[in-house]
Design an enzyme around this catalytic site. Structure first.
Site, PDB file in Angstrom:
ATOM      1  CE  LYS A   1      79.853 177.318  -4.414  1.00 16.04           C
ATOM      2  NZ  LYS A   1      79.213 178.299  -3.515  1.00 16.04           N
TER       3      LYS A   1
ATOM      4  CB  SER B   1      76.071 179.997  -1.339  1.00 16.88           C
ATOM      5  OG  SER B   1      75.274 180.744  -2.243  1.00 16.88           O
TER       6      SER B   1
ATOM      7  CB  SER C   1      75.645 178.808  -5.177  1.00 14.68           C
ATOM      8  OG  SER C   1      76.616 179.242  -4.293  1.00 14.68           O
TER       9      SER C   1
END
Lengths: 98, 485
Positions: free
Chosen positions: B75, B174, B150
């Site tokens: 990420k 997330s 997210s």
């Protein structure tokens, strides 16, 4: 419906947050943030007079090593991300106005 | 054999037996990325050259590290030395970190091959990956739908077979929510189980690092690598890290499972409720006993979370001032103007909204009514869980009230988006481990996930429960469904 926050309050929040908002942004955030703050009102009904704030973080192990050396990085790696540099220094605008 | 279909465990077997080289595996994934990235947009940057040379070097040295040759997406919220790290924001669009996050360092040491940086909501603010400055991510199951957020890019990349696994972060859901929307496994460990060093901070009392994988066994393997004490993160636990893979095969017979009664009146869609109740039956079939429990302060969870998290966000994002790194606005004449312009232009809408919300609840005159109050109610939520875990071994719940929604459907109403976090914020606030895994599909063939919550440092318990559920449902029809790309 009257919004919870006034335009002046949003402008003050923006100033505290160092955000240079434009007029249309201020109007938009005023509505949105007011709506969100209204939602928080449901917490006021709860009696928390005998409750201590969450301390779960403090209860975790206190790990500390004062002698830890940070990973090595060259001056060019570190300065390479700065928008403006000069002679190996990061260049900034004057803090004090003359 | 379709290389990109294999799990981490299967890849390791093929590599270690000499059937596949690490370079072949990396090439297969790089080709897959080339093929589908145009439709998914799950990577902000792909490190093709670095990945190839790393895989080659590992082949040459016949490296035997635990994840040797396994391709991973990271990420773009984790610092990767020498690789651009943007937080999916204009503010850090050209930032190259001079150091690796600890989780990244451990993965590199374990031989993982970094394919690139996964797209996400900017600063991890969001639940749909629509808040990225690098474009929205599309759900591989239905390209018109969001992948969640997210860590939307991470979940989509794993679901679309663009990497064998990904590392994401979870503050209020997330990792778990996008894993649920994308039909993959997402694990949020106990707060403090994995070092946060090098993770771009969102909310420091809530942020957790964890894996997104194709199956539960892989999640166990990755957690064993990244978990553990780190002197560079003072909140990381000293507790030894178990070999999680060994805990998976235990039977669930006699285990007590908590079903929180409050969770059924939280806007569950009919479809999610049906799949969830079917999942409960799976556990019962395995000899576990389902017990009705009460978590009375559940309904305050979203409010508590959206007071505390923005407060911490406002503090953490204060460092982005365009001086030492990051975006600098043009045309400012004074220092103060530089700050105002840089932060107004560099930050997106959601970031600005959260910064101001946080500033408000921390400001003089409002701190007691909001932030302090929220921390007290947080304590009540944590106590609810403590009491529940005296009666049960683990707790189950849906991950989200609905399956993945359409891109653009919720972006006009921030509060509506926040309310959908109702199931995931609860264990976040209490610092507890939770895993999200596939439990079925909606009529429109959208994945629906199941959440399993454990007691503090109970990763072994929830991984075991998840693995047993996965095994028991291995021959279900829905396991054969395939993604759109």
């Amino acid at each position: 419906m009257k919004e919870k926050l006034t335009t002046e309050e949003i402008e003050y929040l923006a100033e505290l947050s160092r955000l240079g908002l434009k007029a249309d942004e201020i109007a938009k955030y005023r509505i949105e943030i007011s709506k969100i703050l209204n939602y928080f009102e449901e917490l006021t009904a709860l009696d928390t007079s005998q409750v201590k704030p969450y301390g779960g973080i403090a209860a975790a192990n206190k790990t500390r090593a004062d002698q830890i050396l940070p990973p090595e990085a060259s001056p060019s790696e570190l300065l390479g991300n700065a928008p403006v540099t000069e002679d190996g220094f990061i260049k900034v605008k004057s803090v004090f106005q003359r | 054999m379709n290389i990109t279909e294999l799990s981490i465990a299967e890849l390791l077997e093929e590599i270690n037996s000499g059937n596949l080289s690490r370079l072949e595996v990396t090439e297969a994934y790089l080709n897959r990325i080339k093929k589908v990235e145009g439709s998914i947009n799950s990577f902000i940057s792909v490190a093709e050259k670095e990945a190839r040379s790393r895989a080659q070097a590992l082949d040459t040295s016949r490296d035997s590290a635990v994840l040797s040759g396994i391709p991973v997406g990271i990420k773009d919220l984790f610092c990767t030395r020498g690789l651009k790290t943007t937080a999916a924001s204009k503010m850090l669009a050209n930032f190259v970190p001079p150091y690796d996050a600890e989780a990244v360092r451990r993965l590199r040491e374990a031989g993982a091959v970094i394919l690139g940086k996964n797209n996400c909501d900017a600063w991890a603010h969001g639940a749909s990956n629509e808040n990225s400055n690098f474009g929205a991510v599309h759900n591989p199951w239905n390209l018109k739908r969001v992948p969640g957020g997210s860590s939307g890019g991470s979940a989509a990349a794993v679901a679309a077979q663009e990497c064998a696994f990904s590392i994401g972060s979870d503050t209020g859901g997330s990792i778990r929510q996008p894993a649920g929307f994308c039909g993959v496994v997402g694990l949020k460990p106990t707060y403090g189980r994995v070092s946060r060093y090098g993770l771009i901070a969102m909310a420091s009392s809530l942020d957790v690092v964890g894996p997104i994988t194709k199956n539960v066994e892989d999640a166990a393997l990755v957690l064993s690598v990244i978990a553990g004490e780190d002197p560079k993160d003072a909140t990381s636990f000293r507790t030894p890290v178990p070999k999680y893979r060994r805990e998976l095969d235990k039977s669930l017979k006699g285990k007590k499972i908590g079903l929180p009664r409050e969770y059924f009146s939280l806007g569950l869609s009919k479809e999610v409720e049906t799949i969830f109740r079917k999942a409960v039956e799976v556990f019962e079939k395995q000899g576990a006993k389902v017990i009705d429990i009460s978590l009375p302060h559940t309904r305050y969870g979203v409010a508590v979370y959206y007071i505390i998290q923005p407060a911490e966000v406002s503090s953490n994002l204060g460092r982005y001032d365009g001086i030492k790194y990051g975006f600098e606005a043009a045309g400012a004449k004074t220092l103060i103007e530089h700050y105002f312009k840089t932060r107004d232009e560099g930050f997106g809408e959601e970031a600005k909204r959260r910064i101001m919300l946080g500033t408000y609840v921390l400001s003089s005159g409002y701190y007691d009514a909001y932030y302090l109050k929220a921390q007290k109610v947080r304590q009540l939520i944590a106590l609810d869980f403590d009491q529940a875990f005296e009666k049960v071994d683990f707790i189950i719940s849906p991950v989200s009230p609905t399956p993945a929604f359409k891109i653009g459907e919720k972006s006009a109403d921030p509060l509506a988006m926040y309310l959908a976090d109702v199931f995931t914020v609860q264990p976040s606030l209490a610092g507890l481990p939770a895993i999200s895994l596939p439990a079925g599909f909606s009529a429109e063939k959208l994945p629906i996930g199941l959440q399993i919550i454990g007691p503090k440092l109970g990763e072994d318990i929830i991984l075991n429960a998840a693995y047993q559920f996965e095994q028991e449902t291995a021959s279900c029809d829905w396991r054969q469904y395939t993604t759109e790309v």
